[in-house]
Scaffold this active site. Structure first.
Site, PDB file in Angstrom:
ATOM      1  N   GLY A 151       0.996  -1.065  -0.061  1.00 11.27           N
ATOM      2  CA  GLY A 151      -0.090  -0.229   0.372  1.00 11.27           C
ATOM      3  C   GLY A 151       1.156   1.458   0.295  1.00 11.27           C
ATOM      4  O   GLY A 151       2.098   1.591   0.701  1.00 11.27           O
ATOM      5  N   CYS A 152       0.192   2.516  -0.609  1.00 13.80           N
ATOM      6  CA  CYS A 152       1.136   3.590  -0.548  1.00 13.80           C
ATOM      7  C   CYS A 152       1.727   4.723   0.791  1.00 13.80           C
ATOM      8  O   CYS A 152       2.472   4.389   1.149  1.00 13.80           O
ATOM      9  CB  CYS A 152       0.030   4.648  -1.137  1.00 13.80           C
ATOM     10  SG  CYS A 152      -1.765   5.040  -0.126  1.00 13.80           S
ATOM     11  N   TYR A 153       0.663   3.511   2.030  1.00 13.60           N
ATOM     12  CA  TYR A 153       0.771   4.319   3.116  1.00 13.60           C
ATOM     13  C   TYR A 153       2.466   3.379   3.725  1.00 13.60           C
ATOM     14  O   TYR A 153       3.738   4.124   4.115  1.00 13.60           O
ATOM     15  CB  TYR A 153       0.153   4.555   4.725  1.00 13.60           C
ATOM     16  CG  TYR A 153      -1.035   5.680   4.080  1.00 13.60           C
ATOM     17  CD1 TYR A 153      -0.057   7.196   4.239  1.00 13.60           C
ATOM     18  CD2 TYR A 153      -2.243   5.380   4.370  1.00 13.60           C
ATOM     19  CE1 TYR A 153      -0.762   8.152   4.280  1.00 13.60           C
ATOM     20  CE2 TYR A 153      -3.005   6.277   4.498  1.00 13.60           C
ATOM     21  CZ  TYR A 153      -2.551   8.288   4.402  1.00 13.60           C
ATOM     22  OH  TYR A 153      -3.281   9.132   4.608  1.00 13.60           O
TER      23      TYR A 153
END
Length: 347
Positions: A151-153
């Site tokens: 995921g981006c986070y």
């Protein structure tokens, strides 16, 4: 360049990550997008949906079942969770998959079902998928047939924390993460909370104490540390901008040791810059439109505390750019191929 470029299918091409993957592949000498799927918008062209692609990629958007999979070498999965695995599990065995959804990020299918509220239809496959945080899984990806992009986070956060896990040079019981992302991180679907008038001129936290990326982050930290009880406090915020991600990690440890560990971990890496101590804080504008990650380390005024900041573009390093970097590693190519000419869009 290869004798014959790989032929790529973009699954879910009508979303932000699908469009960004197509845009970035324009620069790649070894990959050509030849199919774009999107059931709801089938019958349109990709440039009808995304006018910025007009004249560059005017592919017809078709249903997945209408793709000639015999002529496809690699599929980029840009579909929502759940939908992604349902399609990927029907693909022919010869098609390599780089999945940008959450469906293959969890080694444990039970953990996935707890986080996402549905059973995984291929628990053995998710257990064996390569978790594609490029700089930390490079060798493992060579020859792989399925890579799950983080995921981006988690991408920005794990870039900071993984090099500090083994050996453990921070207090593992005192990891606090304050994270902020642009509105594209929530996808392109029509949601009241993403309307301009709902987002602009404000900032709000969401998924407080319950965000689905928390167990993903904890999974990778525990695997790296060889433990099973590391927990983090993670609070994401939506900030009124289209793209960009800024994470601030509050840690307990020694500032020089943390900076040294990060600098050593990313020495020679083309997309990660660990700034010298005392540098001005990195800004999301410094990486906008690129596959870059910038990291800076600061002593806190509180004794024994350290602040580490990382910035990425959530649609590039946090998604489509990392996916292409992962394909490069899967194929044994230079990991920067097709990505190294990207300069930040400033201002």
């Amino acid at each position: 360049m290869t004798d014959q470029p790989l032929k790529a299918a973009i699954l879910g091409a009508s979303g932000y990550t699908g469009a960004e993957t197509v845009r970035l592949l324009r620069n790649h000498p070894n990959v050509t997008p030849v199919a774009a799927t999107g059931n709801a918008l089938a019958g349109k062209t990709l440039s009808d949906i995304f006018p910025h692609l007009r004249g560059k990629y005017d592919l017809d958007v078709i249903k997945a079942e209408d793709v000639d999979w015999g002529g496809i070498d690699v599929a980029f999965g840009c579909l929502p969770h759940g939908t992604s695995q349902d399609l990927i599990e029907t693909l022919p065995a010869h098609v390599k998959v780089v999945d940008l959804s959450s469906d293959y990020r969890f080694r444990d299918a039970v953990a996935y079902s707890k986080a996402y509220g549905r059973e995984h239809i291929a628990p053995k496959r998710t257990a064996n998928a390569i978790y594609g945080l490029s700089e930390h899984a490079g060798d493992a990806m060579k020859g792989a047939d399925l890579v799950a992009c983080p995921g981006c986070y988690p991408t920005a956060i794990l870039m900071v924390l993984l090099p500090l896990m083994n050996p453990m040079i921070i207090d593992r019981d005192a990891i606090i993460i304050d994270a902020k992302s642009g509105a594209t991180g929530a996808g392109r679907g029509l949601k009241e909370g993403n309307l301009f008038s709902e987002v602009t001129e404000g900032l709000h936290a969401y998924g407080v104490g319950t965000h689905r990326h928390t167990p993903e982050i904890e999974q990778e930290l525990n695997l790296r540390a060889g433990l099973n009880d590391i927990e983090v406090t993670f609070t994401p915020h939506l900030i009124p901008m289209a793209r960009g991600e800024h994470v601030t990690c509050h840690l307990r440890g020694d500032v020089d040791a943390i900076h040294a560990a990060l600098s050593a971990a990313y020495e020679g890496q083309p997309f990660v810059s660990v700034l010298p101590l005392g540098s001005p804080p990195p800004d999301t504008r410094h990486v906008r439109g690129t596959n870059d990650c910038r990291i800076a380390v600061y002593p806190d005024s509180a004794k024994g505390r350290v602040i580490v900041i990382a910035v990425i573009d959530n649609l590039v390093k946090g998604s489509s750019g990392q996916a292409i970097q992962n394909l490069n590693l899967m194929m044994g190519w230079d990991q920067a191929l097709g990505l190294d000419a990207l300069l930040p869009l400033f201002p």
